[in-house]
Design a protein around this motif. Structure first.
Motif, PDB file in Angstrom:
ATOM      1  N   ALA A   1     -67.044 -61.642  33.742  1.00  0.00           N
ATOM      2  CA  ALA A   1     -66.880 -62.877  32.975  1.00  0.00           C
ATOM      3  C   ALA A   1     -65.878 -63.798  33.662  1.00  0.00           C
ATOM      4  O   ALA A   1     -66.118 -65.005  33.804  1.00  0.00           O
ATOM      5  CB  ALA A   1     -66.425 -62.562  31.550  1.00  0.00           C
TER       6      ALA A   1
ATOM      7  N   ALA B   1     -69.080 -65.759  29.085  1.00  0.00           N
ATOM      8  CA  ALA B   1     -68.925 -64.855  27.942  1.00  0.00           C
ATOM      9  C   ALA B   1     -70.110 -63.907  27.792  1.00  0.00           C
ATOM     10  O   ALA B   1     -69.973 -62.836  27.202  1.00  0.00           O
ATOM     11  CB  ALA B   1     -68.727 -65.663  26.662  1.00  0.00           C
TER      12      ALA B   1
ATOM     13  N   ASP C   1     -58.911 -66.667  25.590  1.00  0.00           N
ATOM     14  CA  ASP C   1     -60.148 -65.983  25.998  1.00  0.00           C
ATOM     15  C   ASP C   1     -59.931 -65.203  27.296  1.00  0.00           C
ATOM     16  O   ASP C   1     -60.330 -64.041  27.409  1.00  0.00           O
ATOM     17  CB  ASP C   1     -61.291 -66.975  26.189  1.00  0.00           C
ATOM     18  CG  ASP C   1     -61.807 -67.569  24.891  1.00  0.00           C
ATOM     19  OD1 ASP C   1     -61.480 -67.034  23.803  1.00  0.00           O
ATOM     20  OD2 ASP C   1     -62.537 -68.586  24.962  1.00  0.00           O
ATOM     21  N   CYS C   2     -59.305 -65.847  28.272  1.00  0.00           N
ATOM     22  CA  CYS C   2     -59.054 -65.182  29.555  1.00  0.00           C
ATOM     23  C   CYS C   2     -58.122 -63.992  29.390  1.00  0.00           C
ATOM     24  O   CYS C   2     -58.350 -62.929  29.984  1.00  0.00           O
ATOM     25  CB  CYS C   2     -58.489 -66.177  30.569  1.00  0.00           C
ATOM     26  SG  CYS C   2     -59.677 -67.451  31.072  1.00  0.00           S
TER      27      CYS C   2
ATOM     28  N   GLY D   1     -60.379 -55.772  30.661  1.00  0.00           N
ATOM     29  CA  GLY D   1     -60.598 -55.259  32.014  1.00  0.00           C
ATOM     30  C   GLY D   1     -59.575 -54.217  32.410  1.00  0.00           C
ATOM     31  O   GLY D   1     -59.898 -53.251  33.103  1.00  0.00           O
TER      32      GLY D   1
ATOM     33  N   TRP E   1     -60.103 -61.087  28.101  1.00  0.00           N
ATOM     34  CA  TRP E   1     -60.897 -60.437  29.145  1.00  0.00           C
ATOM     35  C   TRP E   1     -60.017 -59.644  30.088  1.00  0.00           C
ATOM     36  O   TRP E   1     -60.394 -58.554  30.530  1.00  0.00           O
ATOM     37  CB  TRP E   1     -61.699 -61.469  29.933  1.00  0.00           C
ATOM     38  CG  TRP E   1     -62.873 -62.023  29.189  1.00  0.00           C
ATOM     39  CD1 TRP E   1     -63.671 -61.377  28.279  1.00  0.00           C
ATOM     40  CD2 TRP E   1     -63.394 -63.343  29.293  1.00  0.00           C
ATOM     41  NE1 TRP E   1     -64.642 -62.222  27.814  1.00  0.00           N
ATOM     42  CE2 TRP E   1     -64.496 -63.437  28.422  1.00  0.00           C
ATOM     43  CE3 TRP E   1     -63.030 -64.462  30.024  1.00  0.00           C
ATOM     44  CZ2 TRP E   1     -65.250 -64.596  28.282  1.00  0.00           C
ATOM     45  CZ3 TRP E   1     -63.781 -65.616  29.890  1.00  0.00           C
ATOM     46  CH2 TRP E   1     -64.882 -65.678  29.036  1.00  0.00           C
TER      47      TRP E   1
ATOM     48  N   PRO F   1     -65.698 -57.556  31.585  1.00  0.00           N
ATOM     49  CA  PRO F   1     -64.666 -58.601  31.582  1.00  0.00           C
ATOM     50  C   PRO F   1     -64.409 -59.220  32.951  1.00  0.00           C
ATOM     51  O   PRO F   1     -64.273 -60.443  33.068  1.00  0.00           O
ATOM     52  CB  PRO F   1     -63.421 -57.877  31.070  1.00  0.00           C
ATOM     53  CG  PRO F   1     -63.915 -56.665  30.386  1.00  0.00           C
ATOM     54  CD  PRO F   1     -65.216 -56.299  31.016  1.00  0.00           C
TER      55      PRO F   1
END
Length: 179
Positions: free
Chosen positions: A72, A64, A120-121, A128, A124, A69
């Motif tokens: 991450a 994080a 969370d993924c 992205g 990101w 992104p």
């Protein structure tokens, strides 16, 4: 004690976990284990919490902290492979399978952790795509599910196969992300 239990759950799943073996591996007596945990369920819940806390500290937060992104997501893949070298690669998967479709505290705890990780993924992935570092593709939620599934499956099979575990984890998630 919790790491020894996590290794036992990773190797043998919940049904095959022998509390005497966990206690012995951790350097405790069986009585000491029962002084700390009333039963196997309580121990499994403590292991789930321990895995969440240590994984977050060692993998989640460093990922994080990445500015981009895609960085991450790649950092998470590498970090997860490294984290699983301690013999706990399959603990969450094994417990998830054991308690799938049941109204059980262990299964519920794992589902909550999994849902947060996928969210969370997905965030990101969406970020992205917005900044152009991840190409267009299936919706972020589905891509995040594929990302987590690919990472879990690969690392579960290759845990400890250094250095290939880290390299192949990154390659697998690059493929899912379309990089």
């Amino acid at each position: 004690m919790l790491e020894a239990a996590a290794r036992g759950l990773s190797r043998n799943a919940y049904a095959g976990l022998k509390l005497e073996q966990v206690a012995s591996e951790a350097g405790y007596t069986r009585g000491a284990l029962y002084h700390l945990f009333a039963n196997k369920e309580e121990l499994a819940l403590a292991v789930v919490k321990w895995v969440e806390q240590t994984w977050t500290a060692e993998v989640g937060r460093p990922a994080a902290d990445q500015a981009e992104p895609v960085d991450a997501l790649l950092a998470m893949a590498r970090g997860h492979a490294l984290y699983c070298r301690r013999g706990v690669a399959s603990v969450m998967t094994n417990l998830s399978v054991q308690f799938a479709g049941q109204d059980h505290p262990v299964g519920q705890a794992i589902s909550e952790i999994f849902d947060r990780l996928v969210a969370d993924c997905a965030g990101w992935i969406e970020a992205g795509r917005e900044n152009g570092s991840i190409p267009p593709g299936p919706p972020p939620q589905e891509t995040a599910l594929a990302y987590v599934g690919a990472l879990e499956g690969l690392v579960g099979q290759l845990a400890g196969h250094t250095p290939f575990d880290v390299e192949l984890a990154e390659r697998a998630v690059r493929g899912v992300l379309g990089l």
